[in-house]
Motif scaffolding. Sequence first.
Motif, PDB file in Angstrom:
ATOM      1  N   GLN A  50       0.821  -0.985  -0.108  1.00 17.82           N
ATOM      2  CA  GLN A  50      -0.198  -0.032  -0.072  1.00 17.82           C
ATOM      3  C   GLN A  50       1.018   1.287   0.091  1.00 17.82           C
ATOM      4  O   GLN A  50       2.096   1.057   0.344  1.00 17.82           O
ATOM      5  CB  GLN A  50      -0.845  -0.050   1.219  1.00 17.82           C
ATOM      6  CG  GLN A  50      -2.185  -0.980   1.135  1.00 17.82           C
ATOM      7  CD  GLN A  50      -2.946  -0.917   2.429  1.00 17.82           C
ATOM      8  OE1 GLN A  50      -2.235  -0.602   3.557  1.00 17.82           O
ATOM      9  NE2 GLN A  50      -4.245  -1.025   2.268  1.00 17.82           N
ATOM     10  N   ASN A  52       0.222   4.630   1.591  1.00 18.00           N
ATOM     11  CA  ASN A  52      -0.586   5.696   2.459  1.00 18.00           C
ATOM     12  C   ASN A  52       0.429   6.303   3.386  1.00 18.00           C
ATOM     13  O   ASN A  52       1.593   5.846   3.523  1.00 18.00           O
ATOM     14  CB  ASN A  52      -2.078   5.250   3.065  1.00 18.00           C
ATOM     15  CG  ASN A  52      -1.670   4.091   4.000  1.00 18.00           C
ATOM     16  OD1 ASN A  52      -1.035   4.422   4.982  1.00 18.00           O
ATOM     17  ND2 ASN A  52      -2.157   3.068   3.558  1.00 18.00           N
ATOM     18  N   GLU A 119     -11.511   5.574   2.111  1.00 16.13           N
ATOM     19  CA  GLU A 119     -10.326   6.072   1.907  1.00 16.13           C
ATOM     20  C   GLU A 119      -9.392   6.254   3.223  1.00 16.13           C
ATOM     21  O   GLU A 119      -9.739   6.829   4.050  1.00 16.13           O
ATOM     22  CB  GLU A 119     -10.096   7.390   1.023  1.00 16.13           C
ATOM     23  CG  GLU A 119      -9.128   7.545   0.030  1.00 16.13           C
ATOM     24  CD  GLU A 119      -7.734   8.055   0.997  1.00 16.13           C
ATOM     25  OE1 GLU A 119      -6.767   7.884   0.574  1.00 16.13           O
ATOM     26  OE2 GLU A 119      -8.229   8.973   1.644  1.00 16.13           O
ATOM     27  N   ASN A 121      -6.473   7.505   3.862  1.00 17.65           N
ATOM     28  CA  ASN A 121      -5.902   9.062   4.391  1.00 17.65           C
ATOM     29  C   ASN A 121      -6.748   9.770   4.977  1.00 17.65           C
ATOM     30  O   ASN A 121      -6.543  10.425   5.909  1.00 17.65           O
ATOM     31  CB  ASN A 121      -4.968   9.621   3.205  1.00 17.65           C
ATOM     32  CG  ASN A 121      -3.752   9.039   3.020  1.00 17.65           C
ATOM     33  OD1 ASN A 121      -3.180   8.305   3.841  1.00 17.65           O
ATOM     34  ND2 ASN A 121      -3.426   8.826   1.731  1.00 17.65           N
TER      35      ASN A 121
END
Length: 129
Positions: A50, A52, A119, A121
Amino acid sequence: MIQTRRPAPLAGPLLLLGALSLAACAGPAIPRAAPPRATAPPPTVVRPVQNNALIGSSADAVGRMFGKPRLDVTEGAGRKLQFAGAACILDIYFYAPRAGADPVATHVDARTPDGRNAEVNSCAQSIQR
């Protein structure tokens, strides 16, 4: 005169047969294959997939960002911290990137309270202290 006893006619062959039977039992040992050597598995390297803001963070750093987790679960080599806010729930998974290293966040899931994906973030920003 001293008389000697003669062995019975079958005694000789029976003694020979018994000796041969015992000799067959004491034959050469059958070589056994050595058991395979136990080798240690190669060290596990966890690579995050990922991208993020939380990936690579320690559990302490995440705790400073979000406060006390709602859940703190350790299973095997992994650890999961869960944080919840009004808008979303954030699950952060920690694993050591290599043997002997401190665990870091390698995966993060975010979802709304009703279970839909969120989402990461923006969820983290809404929960952050």
